[in-house]
Scaffold this active site. Sequence first.
Site, PDB file in Angstrom:
ATOM      1  N   LYS A 262       0.820  -1.214   0.000  1.00  0.00           N
ATOM      2  CA  LYS A 262       0.000   0.000   0.000  1.00  0.00           C
ATOM      3  C   LYS A 262       0.860   1.273   0.000  1.00  0.00           C
ATOM      4  O   LYS A 262       2.072   1.217   0.272  1.00  0.00           O
ATOM      5  CB  LYS A 262      -0.939  -0.043   1.217  1.00  0.00           C
ATOM      6  CG  LYS A 262      -2.011  -1.142   1.119  1.00  0.00           C
ATOM      7  CD  LYS A 262      -2.944  -1.073   2.319  1.00  0.00           C
ATOM      8  CE  LYS A 262      -4.106  -2.045   2.205  1.00  0.00           C
ATOM      9  NZ  LYS A 262      -5.031  -1.928   3.378  1.00  0.00           N
TER      10      LYS A 262
ATOM     11  N   TYR B 180     -12.404  -1.184  -3.540  1.00  0.00           N
ATOM     12  CA  TYR B 180     -12.947  -1.327  -2.184  1.00  0.00           C
ATOM     13  C   TYR B 180     -14.472  -1.154  -2.150  1.00  0.00           C
ATOM     14  O   TYR B 180     -15.028  -0.826  -1.097  1.00  0.00           O
ATOM     15  CB  TYR B 180     -12.271  -0.336  -1.240  1.00  0.00           C
ATOM     16  CG  TYR B 180     -10.928  -0.813  -0.707  1.00  0.00           C
ATOM     17  CD1 TYR B 180     -10.814  -2.036  -0.040  1.00  0.00           C
ATOM     18  CD2 TYR B 180      -9.776  -0.041  -0.839  1.00  0.00           C
ATOM     19  CE1 TYR B 180      -9.591  -2.476   0.467  1.00  0.00           C
ATOM     20  CE2 TYR B 180      -8.552  -0.476  -0.332  1.00  0.00           C
ATOM     21  CZ  TYR B 180      -8.470  -1.694   0.318  1.00  0.00           C
ATOM     22  OH  TYR B 180      -7.263  -2.122   0.827  1.00  0.00           O
TER      23      TYR B 180
ATOM     24  N   PHE C 291     -15.271   4.500   7.289  1.00  0.00           N
ATOM     25  CA  PHE C 291     -13.892   4.834   6.908  1.00  0.00           C
ATOM     26  C   PHE C 291     -13.658   4.833   5.394  1.00  0.00           C
ATOM     27  O   PHE C 291     -12.543   5.058   4.939  1.00  0.00           O
ATOM     28  CB  PHE C 291     -12.900   3.877   7.590  1.00  0.00           C
ATOM     29  CG  PHE C 291     -13.126   2.411   7.297  1.00  0.00           C
ATOM     30  CD1 PHE C 291     -12.700   1.839   6.105  1.00  0.00           C
ATOM     31  CD2 PHE C 291     -13.758   1.603   8.229  1.00  0.00           C
ATOM     32  CE1 PHE C 291     -12.903   0.493   5.826  1.00  0.00           C
ATOM     33  CE2 PHE C 291     -13.969   0.236   7.966  1.00  0.00           C
ATOM     34  CZ  PHE C 291     -13.533  -0.306   6.764  1.00  0.00           C
TER      35      PHE C 291
ATOM     36  N   ARG D  30      -2.857 -14.400   4.623  1.00  0.00           N
ATOM     37  CA  ARG D  30      -3.500 -13.642   5.713  1.00  0.00           C
ATOM     38  C   ARG D  30      -2.726 -13.855   7.015  1.00  0.00           C
ATOM     39  O   ARG D  30      -2.574 -12.924   7.821  1.00  0.00           O
ATOM     40  CB  ARG D  30      -4.962 -14.082   5.890  1.00  0.00           C
ATOM     41  CG  ARG D  30      -5.888 -13.754   4.735  1.00  0.00           C
ATOM     42  CD  ARG D  30      -6.171 -12.290   4.534  1.00  0.00           C
ATOM     43  NE  ARG D  30      -6.780 -11.646   5.666  1.00  0.00           N
ATOM     44  CZ  ARG D  30      -7.499 -10.511   5.593  1.00  0.00           C
ATOM     45  NH1 ARG D  30      -7.717  -9.928   4.413  1.00  0.00           N
ATOM     46  NH2 ARG D  30      -7.993  -9.949   6.657  1.00  0.00           N
TER      47      ARG D  30
ATOM     48  N   ARG E 234       2.316  -6.703   8.887  1.00  0.00           N
ATOM     49  CA  ARG E 234       1.663  -5.504   9.435  1.00  0.00           C
ATOM     50  C   ARG E 234       2.270  -5.105  10.773  1.00  0.00           C
ATOM     51  O   ARG E 234       2.429  -3.909  11.063  1.00  0.00           O
ATOM     52  CB  ARG E 234       0.154  -5.730   9.531  1.00  0.00           C
ATOM     53  CG  ARG E 234      -0.522  -5.578   8.159  1.00  0.00           C
ATOM     54  CD  ARG E 234      -1.939  -6.053   8.166  1.00  0.00           C
ATOM     55  NE  ARG E 234      -2.677  -5.631   6.972  1.00  0.00           N
ATOM     56  CZ  ARG E 234      -3.867  -6.106   6.653  1.00  0.00           C
ATOM     57  NH1 ARG E 234      -4.463  -7.017   7.410  1.00  0.00           N
ATOM     58  NH2 ARG E 234      -4.482  -5.673   5.556  1.00  0.00           N
TER      59      ARG E 234
ATOM     60  N   ASN F 134      -2.033   0.316   6.739  1.00  0.00           N
ATOM     61  CA  ASN F 134      -1.541  -0.939   7.316  1.00  0.00           C
ATOM     62  C   ASN F 134      -0.677  -1.747   6.346  1.00  0.00           C
ATOM     63  O   ASN F 134      -0.621  -2.966   6.413  1.00  0.00           O
ATOM     64  CB  ASN F 134      -2.705  -1.764   7.883  1.00  0.00           C
ATOM     65  CG  ASN F 134      -3.738  -2.125   6.832  1.00  0.00           C
ATOM     66  OD1 ASN F 134      -3.591  -1.780   5.665  1.00  0.00           O
ATOM     67  ND2 ASN F 134      -4.775  -2.829   7.244  1.00  0.00           N
TER      68      ASN F 134
ATOM     69  N   HIS G 110      -2.344  -5.220   1.550  1.00  0.00           N
ATOM     70  CA  HIS G 110      -3.651  -5.857   1.361  1.00  0.00           C
ATOM     71  C   HIS G 110      -3.414  -7.344   1.155  1.00  0.00           C
ATOM     72  O   HIS G 110      -2.408  -7.740   0.575  1.00  0.00           O
ATOM     73  CB  HIS G 110      -4.335  -5.272   0.114  1.00  0.00           C
ATOM     74  CG  HIS G 110      -5.541  -6.061  -0.321  1.00  0.00           C
ATOM     75  ND1 HIS G 110      -6.753  -5.927   0.309  1.00  0.00           N
ATOM     76  CD2 HIS G 110      -5.692  -7.007  -1.280  1.00  0.00           C
ATOM     77  CE1 HIS G 110      -7.617  -6.765  -0.261  1.00  0.00           C
ATOM     78  NE2 HIS G 110      -7.002  -7.423  -1.232  1.00  0.00           N
TER      79      HIS G 110
ATOM     80  N   GLU H  31      -9.809  -9.697  -7.747  1.00  0.00           N
ATOM     81  CA  GLU H  31      -8.892  -8.578  -7.495  1.00  0.00           C
ATOM     82  C   GLU H  31      -7.690  -8.619  -8.440  1.00  0.00           C
ATOM     83  O   GLU H  31      -7.236  -7.585  -8.935  1.00  0.00           O
ATOM     84  CB  GLU H  31      -8.445  -8.596  -6.031  1.00  0.00           C
ATOM     85  CG  GLU H  31      -9.584  -8.285  -5.068  1.00  0.00           C
ATOM     86  CD  GLU H  31      -9.264  -8.561  -3.609  1.00  0.00           C
ATOM     87  OE1 GLU H  31     -10.138  -8.305  -2.763  1.00  0.00           O
ATOM     88  OE2 GLU H  31      -8.155  -9.046  -3.298  1.00  0.00           O
TER      89      GLU H  31
END
Length: 141
Positions: A11, A51, A59, A87, A104, A114, A117, A128
């Site tokens: 990110k 998103y 948010f 993950r 993270r 963070n 993704h 995606e």
Amino acid sequence: MAGNITFSIIKPDAVANGHAGKILDHIIQAGYKVRALRLIHMTQGMAEGFYAVHRERPFFKDLVSYMCSGPCMPLVLEKADAVAGFRTLIGATDPAKADEGTIRKLYAQSIEANAVHGSDSDENALREARYFFAEIEEVRG
Ligand code: ADP
Ligand code: MG
């Protein structure tokens, strides 16, 4: 059966802070093969589309502007059981709650900024990946 493809984004906070190389190496050292990679400064429309599932969340607006705040690095990654394993590798959404040694925990600034993704299902991983790499035959499923 769990698929072998996941989709990630390094990110904008991580790219801006000079952490992209270390994060990419962390991912490769964990056994993921990089199947596709690009550097892109997302437009508002791209971030909103990516998103869209979060558009009702409080948010959302901030998330879109953060994702457009600078270049980011979308990645298609391959490994057995890719989605769940990745993950675990990145840790919880909120870095304060992420396990020691996760990406993270090591590199995120906040619950919003963070660092990375990671897709949450095989179906979303392919969707995606296609969103950023429509030209790639191997991610057409
Ligand atoms: P994850 O990225 O861990 O799958 P979500 O899909 O729930 O998390 O959220 C997508 C992204 O939205 C997060 O990675 C983070 O950048 C941002 N986000 C999630 N929850 C919050 C929150 N409570 N406040 C601000 N930003 C958030
Ligand atoms: Mg998510």
